[in-house]
Design an enzyme around this catalytic site. Structure first.
Site, PDB file in Angstrom:
ATOM      1  N   PRO A 361      58.033  -5.866 -22.237  1.00 53.82           N
ATOM      2  CA  PRO A 361      56.931  -6.681 -21.548  1.00 53.82           C
ATOM      3  C   PRO A 361      55.505  -6.392 -22.064  1.00 53.82           C
ATOM      4  O   PRO A 361      55.324  -5.219 -22.527  1.00 53.82           O
ATOM      5  CB  PRO A 361      56.983  -6.554 -20.045  1.00 53.82           C
ATOM      6  CG  PRO A 361      57.777  -5.149 -19.861  1.00 53.82           C
ATOM      7  CD  PRO A 361      58.690  -5.038 -21.237  1.00 53.82           C
ATOM      8  N   LYS A 366      53.093  -0.878 -26.816  1.00 57.20           N
ATOM      9  CA  LYS A 366      53.897  -1.093 -27.836  1.00 57.20           C
ATOM     10  C   LYS A 366      52.913  -1.078 -29.305  1.00 57.20           C
ATOM     11  O   LYS A 366      53.150  -0.347 -30.070  1.00 57.20           O
ATOM     12  CB  LYS A 366      54.501  -2.481 -27.948  1.00 57.20           C
ATOM     13  CG  LYS A 366      55.479  -2.697 -26.858  1.00 57.20           C
ATOM     14  CD  LYS A 366      56.275  -3.991 -27.277  1.00 57.20           C
ATOM     15  CE  LYS A 366      55.356  -5.267 -26.998  1.00 57.20           C
ATOM     16  NZ  LYS A 366      54.730  -5.454 -25.507  1.00 57.20           N
ATOM     17  N   THR A 367      51.860  -1.573 -28.957  1.00 58.82           N
ATOM     18  CA  THR A 367      50.679  -1.569 -30.096  1.00 58.82           C
ATOM     19  C   THR A 367      50.090  -0.318 -30.261  1.00 58.82           C
ATOM     20  O   THR A 367      50.127   0.295 -31.410  1.00 58.82           O
ATOM     21  CB  THR A 367      49.703  -2.723 -30.053  1.00 58.82           C
ATOM     22  OG1 THR A 367      50.222  -3.834 -29.797  1.00 58.82           O
ATOM     23  CG2 THR A 367      48.662  -2.745 -31.085  1.00 58.82           C
ATOM     24  N   SER A 683      72.386 -13.686 -11.962  1.00 57.79           N
ATOM     25  CA  SER A 683      72.493 -12.077 -11.331  1.00 57.79           C
ATOM     26  C   SER A 683      72.343 -12.896  -9.852  1.00 57.79           C
ATOM     27  O   SER A 683      72.573 -11.626  -9.121  1.00 57.79           O
ATOM     28  CB  SER A 683      71.567 -11.539 -11.862  1.00 57.79           C
ATOM     29  OG  SER A 683      70.305 -11.844 -11.625  1.00 57.79           O
ATOM     30  N   LYS A 726      65.115  -3.844 -11.444  1.00 58.05           N
ATOM     31  CA  LYS A 726      65.445  -4.152 -10.167  1.00 58.05           C
ATOM     32  C   LYS A 726      65.512  -3.033  -9.118  1.00 58.05           C
ATOM     33  O   LYS A 726      65.086  -3.339  -8.016  1.00 58.05           O
ATOM     34  CB  LYS A 726      67.039  -4.859 -10.162  1.00 58.05           C
ATOM     35  CG  LYS A 726      66.868  -6.174 -11.036  1.00 58.05           C
ATOM     36  CD  LYS A 726      68.104  -6.789 -11.088  1.00 58.05           C
ATOM     37  CE  LYS A 726      68.114  -8.072 -11.962  1.00 58.05           C
ATOM     38  NZ  LYS A 726      69.440  -8.717 -12.158  1.00 58.05           N
TER      39      LYS A 726
END
Length: 780
Positions: A361, A366-367, A683, A726
């Site tokens: 997300p 990440k970068t 789910s 969750k």
């Protein structure tokens, strides 16, 4: 013979005939003639002293020196000799005036000159509207032609404009324009005035178009020559000025510098051959040629690419691990993979660079992780944003034939960093587009394939470049939009959203010190307490990453900075109570499990792109005929889960001790609150079943309990995804018991034990197991 028209009649007349080469004489035309052939001189000598009229007939072929009667046209013009001159070389000069056109009936004498019987051809001079219109058009065309032809003067223009008789007008115009002999002869042989006018009108239009086109071509050429000459003079002046200022660099010396640079540069033999060929072309080319700049730019690219320039890798695994841990908290999978790569590089020096894809997300780092990896490896770093890229040329470049052509962005980034083994981050690879300009994701197939990218062919360079040493790291928020062929070439590493404990560590270790430095404050001025940071995380942000958390921390620090400047405070301690002063009322509320205090309500767990969340499912019934209503902006898969849960209950009503009359006498309505938010996925299957069973049996679900799992028509509970997010959402909402599919038991290993130490987990294979685990006792 008399000249007056009334004294001439349409009878045969005998006229001496003089052949003309490449000339047609018309009535009313005054023209000089040079007479030099023996037959023509004999004609002039044989004329009686008073005879001044002779016939002038054009030859079919002007190259014939001694023509026969068959070499002459059948029509000619009777002309009067106005003047005659004898020349010193024995030839004579005549000035004649055309009188009338005639048609040859018979040649009666051939030696020493031609004599022919001719018949005068009168022209009809009836002035009709069509003849008048054609006459006016011919005058207008003649005026335009005068502007284009140097041998026609203003006197010719005036003469034609003042000619009123159409027959005289058409003959004079045909006489003065340089039509070819065949065209002029056709006009002469046309006795009907209207037809003659049309023919001359056509010939004038044709001549004018040719003249105008020639003038346009001449002007264009002249303009181009003037432009080129002007540029040449300006360049020479600029060269002289630079010489005076001592700034002039000769092109030849510039080319020599290029040759020296090429000779001293390490590059593959194939590339060197191409570079030397282009260098030779450039040396033979004028600097003012448009191709010069294109070739020079191409050579610059070839000479500036790092064909054999590499940075030395930092292979110390312990040092790399230290750098990664200093820059990022958590993310153990990624760190483990990078350290494994470094270990293998120590054992095998020529190992090809890995091609990784971080999927997670937004805001999870990440970068920034790509920069840390480059720093840990001691490599150059380059980030390439692919979001919204739709043109294949962005990856492969343009052909050199296009104006302003450039290499693709991969080659551009490698040239920019000056190394052939950098870390290149392909950011937002899941947001590549596709349109009429090509498919960039297909162009990336070669880039991201270690079996192909050792000879990557950029359209601009047209020589292969070795990308096998480059470490490519792609990032994506979701993996589904990535084409399967491209996905197969990358090693997918999923980066999950942060739990609250991880966000707390990140805020204390990275975000708060960074924002304090950015705003000119320090820890002595601003002291964030742990409960205060938890308050920001839980009440003011709801995300998988930490971007909004960093923004809210910055908001608080800016508020304190203003207070410090206004001398209101010297320091501030941020407690949960103080957070609301700077950020306003809390934005997110923890859902309480007590909402299940009535039958028909169940608590489920959901995954969202910004992390996990709890989901309430409410069911109610009313009198009806057994229909099912679903609301809450549910997706197709979620609707199918509700239908499957109801079908399972209907088919097993007796087994679960339910009154089966509900199948025909009751309508059931299932609603999922927060109806403006789209919801989908399988789910929620067992949660739908629990809500329906609770409604029909009257049994309430236990407090502080939530569940997730897919249900089948046979009552089996299937595994689902997003367990980590969750479970963390359940913990955040105050839930202490979670029911999961049996096959999801392994997913709890990704969650730190201390975060779920006080929670109970139950794993089920069939929905029958729910009755004792999730519901209160019937007598309760």
């Amino acid at each position: 013979m008399h000249l007056n028209k009334e004294n001439r009649n349409r009878v045969l007349e005998s006229l001496p005939v003089m052949p003309l080469r490449n000339t047609v004489v018309f009535p009313h035309q005054v023209i000089p003639l040079a007479v030099g052939r023996e037959r023509s001189l004999s004609l002039l000598q044989g004329l009686d002293e008073g005879t001044k009229i002779l016939g002038l007939i054009a030859q079919r072929d002007g190259r014939i020196e001694d023509p026969s009667p068959n070499d002459l046209y059948g029509w000619g013009t009777a002309a009067m000799i106005l003047k005659k001159f004898k020349m010193p070389d024995g030839t004579q000069q005549l000035i004649v005036q055309g009188l009338y056109r005639f048609k040859v009936q018979k040649i009666t004498q051939t030696a020493p000159y031609f004599i022919a019987e001719v018949e005068e051809q009168e022209s009809d001079d009836d002035l009709t509207v069509e003849i008048a219109a054609l006459s006016n058009n011919i005058k207008a065309l003649f005026q335009k032609i005068v502007d284009h032809i140097p041998y026609l003067t203003n006197e010719h223009r005036v003469m034609i404009l003042n000619t009123e008789e159409p027959s005289k007008l058409v003959d004079l115009v045909a006489a003065h324009i340089n039509f070819n002999v065949q065209e002029k002869q056709q006009v002469l042989e046309t006795p009907l005035l209207l037809t003659r006018l049309e023919k001359v009108h056509y010939l004038l239009n044709k001549e004018l178009q040719i003249l105008e086109l020639g003038t346009k071509i001449q002007n264009d050429v002249q303009g181009e020559l003037n432009k080129t000459q002007r540029q040449y003079y300006l360049r020479e002046q600029l060269k002289a000025i630079k010489k005076e200022l001592g700034e002039y660099e000769d092109e030849s010396s510039d080319l020599e510098d290029l040759r020296e640079k090429l000779a001293g540069m390490e590059m593959p033999d194939e590339v060197r051959k191409v570079a030397e060929k282009e260098m030779n072309r450039l040396s033979r080319m004028s600097p003012m040629a448009s191709e010069f700049t294109v070739t020079r730019t191409y050579l610059d690219w070839l000479l500036e690419m790092p064909w054999k320039i590499s940075t030395e890798d930092q292979l110390d695994v312990n040092q790399a691990e230290k750098i990664l841990n200093n820059d990022h908290y958590g993310l153990e999978k990624v760190k483990k993979r990078i350290l494994e790569y470094l270990a293998v590089r120590q054992l095998k020096a020529d190992m090809k660079g890995p091609i990784l894809c971080f999927v997670g997300p937004p805001g999870v780092g990440k970068t920034s992780l790509g920069r840390s990896i480059a720093r840990a490896l001691n490599r150059k770093f380059s980030r390439l944003s692919l979001g919204g890229v739709r043109d294949e040329a962005e990856i492969r470049g343009h052909r050199r034939t296009y104006v302003g052509a450039l290499p693709g962005r991969i080659i551009q980034e490698i040239k920019k960093v000056g190394s052939n083994n950098p870390v290149i981050m392909l950011d937002e690879i899941d947001k590549l587009g596709m349109d009429f300009r090509g498919d960039p994701s297909s162009a990336l197939l070669e880039v991201l394939d270690p079996e192909q990218n050792f000879s990557f062919a950029d359209h601009y360079l047209e020589v292969p470049f070795d990308l096998s040493k480059v470490m490519f790291i792609a990032t994506a928020n979701i993996i589904d939009p990535i084409p399967p062929a491209l996905k197969d070439r990358m090693e997918i590493i999923e980066i999950n959203g942060y739990i609250e404990e991880e966000k707390l560590h990140i805020a204390n270790r990275y975000l708060i010190p960074k924002q304090l430095e950015n705003h000119g404050l320090n820890k002595e001025t601003v002291n964030f307490t742990q409960p205060g940071v938890r308050e920001i995380i839980g009440r003011y942000t709801r995300e998988a990453g930490v971007r909004n958390l960093e923004r809210e921390i910055a908001n608080i620090i800016r508020g304190i900075a203003r207070e410090v400047v206004d001398k209101k405070v010297s320091s501030r301690k941020i407690t949960p109570g103080k957070v609301a002063e700077y950020l306003g009322p809390e934005r997110f509320y923890s859902e309480v499990s007590e909402r299940v205090s009535q039958p028909g309500v169940a608590t489920g767990l959901a995954w969202t792109p910004v992390g996990g969340d709890i989901l309430f499912i409410e069911a109610t019934k009313m009198k009806g005929k057994g229909s099912l209503t679903l609301t809450g902006k549910l997706g197709e898969v979620m609707k199918e889960s509700a239908t499957a849960a109801l079908s399972f209950l209907r088919s097993n009503a007796t087994r679960f001790g339910l009154d089966d009359s509900f199948r025909d006498e009751s309508d059931i309505h299932i609603h999922v609150p927060a109806g403006a938010i789209p919801k989908d996925g399988p789910s929620a299957g067992i949660t739908m079943f629990s809500a329906l069973y609770s409604l029909l049996s009257g049994r309430r679900l236990r407090q502080k309990l939530a569940m997730t799992g897919e249900i089948t028509l046979r009552g089996m509970v299937m595994p689902v995804g997003g367990i980590r997010e969750k479970v963390i959402a359940a913990r955040r909402a105050g839930i202490d018991t979670v029911i999961l599919p049996f096959k999801n038991k392994k997913d709890l290993e990704d969650i730190p034990k201390n975060n779920i130490a006080h929670m109970n987990f139950h794993y089920i294979k069939e929905v029958d197991e729910l009755l004792d685990l999730a519901f209160e006792k019937p007598d309760a």
